[in-house]
Design an enzyme around this catalytic site. Structure first.
Site, PDB file in Angstrom:
ATOM      1  N   ARG A  44      30.972  41.646  46.110  1.00 40.23           N
ATOM      2  CA  ARG A  44      31.965  41.207  45.117  1.00 40.23           C
ATOM      3  C   ARG A  44      31.433  41.389  43.688  1.00 40.23           C
ATOM      4  NH1 ARG A  44      32.600  38.078  40.873  1.00 40.23           N
ATOM      5  NH2 ARG A  44      31.233  36.553  41.870  1.00 40.23           N
ATOM      6  N   ASP A  45      30.498  40.574  43.284  1.00 41.56           N
ATOM      7  CA  ASP A  45      29.963  40.643  41.923  1.00 41.56           C
ATOM      8  C   ASP A  45      29.337  42.009  41.652  1.00 41.56           C
ATOM      9  OD1 ASP A  45      27.626  38.538  39.987  1.00 41.56           O
ATOM     10  OD2 ASP A  45      29.245  39.867  39.383  1.00 41.56           O
ATOM     11  N   HIS A 236      21.996  31.889  39.833  1.00 43.91           N
ATOM     12  CA  HIS A 236      22.576  33.237  39.895  1.00 43.91           C
ATOM     13  C   HIS A 236      22.102  33.967  38.643  1.00 43.91           C
ATOM     14  CE1 HIS A 236      26.262  35.828  40.904  1.00 43.91           C
ATOM     15  NE2 HIS A 236      25.848  36.315  39.773  1.00 43.91           N
ATOM     16  N   HIS A 238      20.979  37.115  36.233  1.00 47.29           N
ATOM     17  CA  HIS A 238      21.156  38.534  35.950  1.00 47.29           C
ATOM     18  C   HIS A 238      19.882  39.098  35.346  1.00 47.29           C
ATOM     19  CE1 HIS A 238      25.604  39.543  36.473  1.00 47.29           C
ATOM     20  NE2 HIS A 238      25.375  38.421  37.122  1.00 47.29           N
ATOM     21  N   CYS A 313      26.395  45.168  33.433  1.00 46.69           N
ATOM     22  CA  CYS A 313      26.728  44.047  32.568  1.00 46.69           C
ATOM     23  C   CYS A 313      27.857  44.496  31.657  1.00 46.69           C
ATOM     24  CB  CYS A 313      25.523  43.626  31.744  1.00 46.69           C
ATOM     25  SG  CYS A 313      25.888  42.288  30.598  1.00 46.69           S
ATOM     26  N   ASN A 322      22.743  42.251  38.592  1.00 48.06           N
ATOM     27  CA  ASN A 322      22.233  41.125  39.347  1.00 48.06           C
ATOM     28  C   ASN A 322      20.777  41.303  39.755  1.00 48.06           C
ATOM     29  OD1 ASN A 322      24.595  39.206  40.121  1.00 48.06           O
ATOM     30  ND2 ASN A 322      25.440  41.256  40.364  1.00 48.06           N
TER      31      ASN A 322
END
Lengths: 372, 283
Positions: A44-45, A236, A238, A313, A322
């Site tokens: 997803r992300d 979470h 990055h 990003c 990520n």
């Protein structure tokens, strides 16, 4: 000896037995959780931020491979309008098409009640919702205040509760915002507390633009842990500025809290205010019940990551996305922390999706071990 | 996007400095960290394309302007082995020597040391390893023999008043031996330190280490070499470099440990059982 053969002999990637032996040889008192739950957000992300649209069959195969790798939670897709996120247009087919392994959860993102309803109709058993710690970020993204955004989710949370569907809450911009800059830990704690009390079973704290550094991570978590139990927290991170793994390491560690040490009623403990080793064992026999001031701030034990470090990003063109799941697992295994992940199969899943996306992996471990 | 990035950069600089002051937890980090920039040597040495001398010199000058306190400029090694470093004399002579910045050069043997001194070197570096097999495969001798070879360099350096930095390779793992015992790293570090190296740089040469292993290794080494004389040199092959470095920086804050011990003993009205505290406590 091939690269991969070497790796499999390597101390950091040995069997459970050897790993426990090496972690048992660590001379200091353990400062890490014994187990870490990894929430895989690549499908997803990760994919959401990839330029090339990935065919549905490829997404399904990717998720199935991640399931085979043993990841306990895999965020499968997002029930968002294709107008906003074309990559996620096939959300119904993906959710219906993937194999649902027993013991693995497949949450899906639901940006509003309509998305929630569609997700449930498609068989979703868990959903995720998004909040942010920045007013300006929320205003610019969805044209309302943080409070208004949470009110919009109230309908989702009530319906989810009635249907027995767990809801995971994400808080964005916890270590910094592209618009506001500095974000106060108190604000993150406030938003996290709201979402937790509204019914989210877990709060994932996201360093959305990757600007955080370990001290900021620690300060933010200290504040949030006053409002939300640590067992309900996830990080979470990055990797936009290369800080993701270091920030994650800091989040996992148990820490000595700020308060002045008081002396009322202290007891025998292996974790006396951060003391370690010989000095600690010398004092332990004579100390009694721990006062709260001595208790350690326990570390987080849930970490979000994305296979191959997928996802860029949107605020920094060309920057990385990520934290790569492979690099995270490598570190956790080396620390003797149980993840339940089959490393070889994880690497294969990363190789698969990178070939399908026609891009290089962002995982350093994958770069070091894979021959193409 | 460009405007946002510019203002973001400004906000980041502000963010970093403000946050550093406001960290609410007890500080477990040193107040200052000395960065040893190895790009011009260790970095370029491993790059495929040969870089022109003028570019190397400009790179080092820019690093000096950036304020790095130590910049390893080049290596006095035979061009046969490391073609990239063939211009070592020109580089060392060509760079600007900023006051307050050190420019050590690698010297793999006494011949290299002599050439370095002749070219104006004021500091040199030598290499050891924590792995017998690695040493055997690389330079065809044992660790002890390799250190004996450096004895001539160390004695000459001492006579000339030239500080020597010691590198220990493979401290968290070896491509041949696999796991490396912390005790072995401590033993080699101690030897090099006692032979006269003012600082020991502990290198995770193949980047396989993880934070727990880093901590164990440092705990062992710190029994033999003062922590102020230690450096870490982490490779990012498996993405672990910054996390390993963070762990190394955290270490055991020994002074705070002693203070905590003293405090609790006073509160409990008893003597410490810690020999260190007994030895260091002033009453």
């Amino acid at each position: 000896m091939g690269l991969f053969g070497f790796i499999m002999q390597h101390p950091q990637l040995v069997t459970q037995a050897d790993r426990s032996k090496s972690s048992a040889s660590t001379s200091s008192v353990s400062t890490f959780p014994k187990r870490v739950k990894i929430v895989e957000v690549g499908p997803r992300d990760g994919l959401q931020n990839e330029k090339n649209i990935v065919p549905t069959s490829v997404k399904i195969r990717m998720i199935d491979m991640l399931s085979e790798a043993g990841l306990p939670v895999i965020e499968a897709t997002s029930f968002v309008s294709p107008k906003w996120v074309p990559q996620m247009a096939d959300h119904i087919e993906v959710l219906k098409g993937i194999q649902k392994f027993p013991g693995i959860n497949y949450p899906v993102l639901t940006p509003n009640f309509k998305g929630f309803q569609a997700a449930v109709a498609a068989g979703a058993k868990e959903v995720s919702i998004f909040g942010a710690a920045s007013e300006l970020f929320t205003r610019k993204n969805i044209n309302c205040s943080i409070d208004e955004s949470l009110q919009r989710f109230d309908q989702v949370l009530k319906a989810a509760q009635a249907a027995g569907i767990p809801v995971r809450g994400y808080v964005s911009c916890v270590l910094g915002c592209p618009y506001e800059g500095k974000i106060s830990p108190a604000k993150v704690a406030e938003v996290s507390k709201k979402m937790y009390s509204m019914g989210c079973y877990e709060i994932s704290l996201g360093d959305t633009i990757g600007v955080g550094t370990p001290g900021i991570m620690k300060d933010m978590l200290s504040a949030v842990m006053h409002e939300v139990p640590v067992a309900a927290l996830a990080v979470h991170c990055h990797d936009t500025y290369g800080q993701a793994l270091a920030n994650t390491l800091m989040a996992l560690q148990n820490h000595k809290p700020k308060e002045r040490i008081t002396c009322s009623g202290i007891s025998g403990s292996r974790q006396l205010g951060g003391l370690e080793g010989p000095a600690l064992s010398a004092l332990a026999p004579t100390v009694t019940a721990l006062s709260p001031s001595f208790r350690l701030q326990m570390g987080v034990s849930v970490v979000d990551a994305s296979v191959a470090g997928l996802g860029g990003c949107p605020y920094a063109q060309g920057a990385s996305g990520n934290l790569a799941t492979e690099d995270l697992v490598y570190m956790l295994e080396g620390l003797g922390i149980h993840t339940g992940v089959n490393f070889q199969k994880l690497l294969e899943a990363g190789t698969f999706i990178c070939q399908a996306l026609n891009r290089k992996t962002s995982s350093k471990v994958a770069q070091a071990t894979c021959k193409l | 996007m460009a405007t946002m990035r510019g203002s973001l950069r400004q906000r980041l600089v502000g963010l970093a400095s403000v946050r550093a002051a406001s960290t609410s937890s007890v500080s477990t980090f040193p107040k200052r960290v000395k960065i040893v920039e190895v790009g011009p040597r260790d970095g370029l040495q491993n790059e495929k394309n040969i870089v022109p001398t003028s570019v190397k010199i400009r790179m080092i000058d820019m690093l000096s302007e950036a304020g790095l306190p130590v910049i390893e400029a080049t290596s006095f090694v035979s061009p046969k082995w490391v073609p990239q470093m063939a211009d070592h004399i020109e580089v060392l002579k060509g760079i600007q020597k900023f006051p307050g910045i050190n420019y050590p050069v690698l010297t793999p043997n006494f011949k290299g040391f002599q050439a370095a001194v002749a070219a104006g070197a004021k500091e040199v570096s030598i290499f050891g390893a924590a792995s017998e097999l690695f040493t055997r495969k690389n330079i065809n001798c044992s660790i002890d023999e390799s250190l004996q070879r450096f004895d001539q360099v160390l004695k000459a350096a001492q006579a000339a008043g030239i500080p020597v930095r010691g590198y220990v390779s493979c401290v968290l793992g070896c491509p041949y031996e696999g796991k490396i015992s912390p005790a072995k790293v401590a033993e080699v570090s101690k030897k090099m330190y006692s032979m006269g190296c003012y600082e020991i740089s502990l290198g995770d040469t193949i980047g396989v280490g993880t934070p727990g292993i880093m901590k164990d290794m440092l705990s062992a080494v710190m029994h033999e070499v003062p922590v102020a004389a230690l450096a870490v040199h982490c490779h990012d092959t498996y993405g672990q470099a910054l996390a390993n470095t963070l762990m190394a920086l955290q270490g055991v804050n020994f002074q705070k440990l002693l203070e905590a011990g003293t405090f609790i003993c006073q509160a409990l009205n008893r003597k410490t059982s810690s020999k260190v505290a007994q030895a260091t406590c002033k009453l």
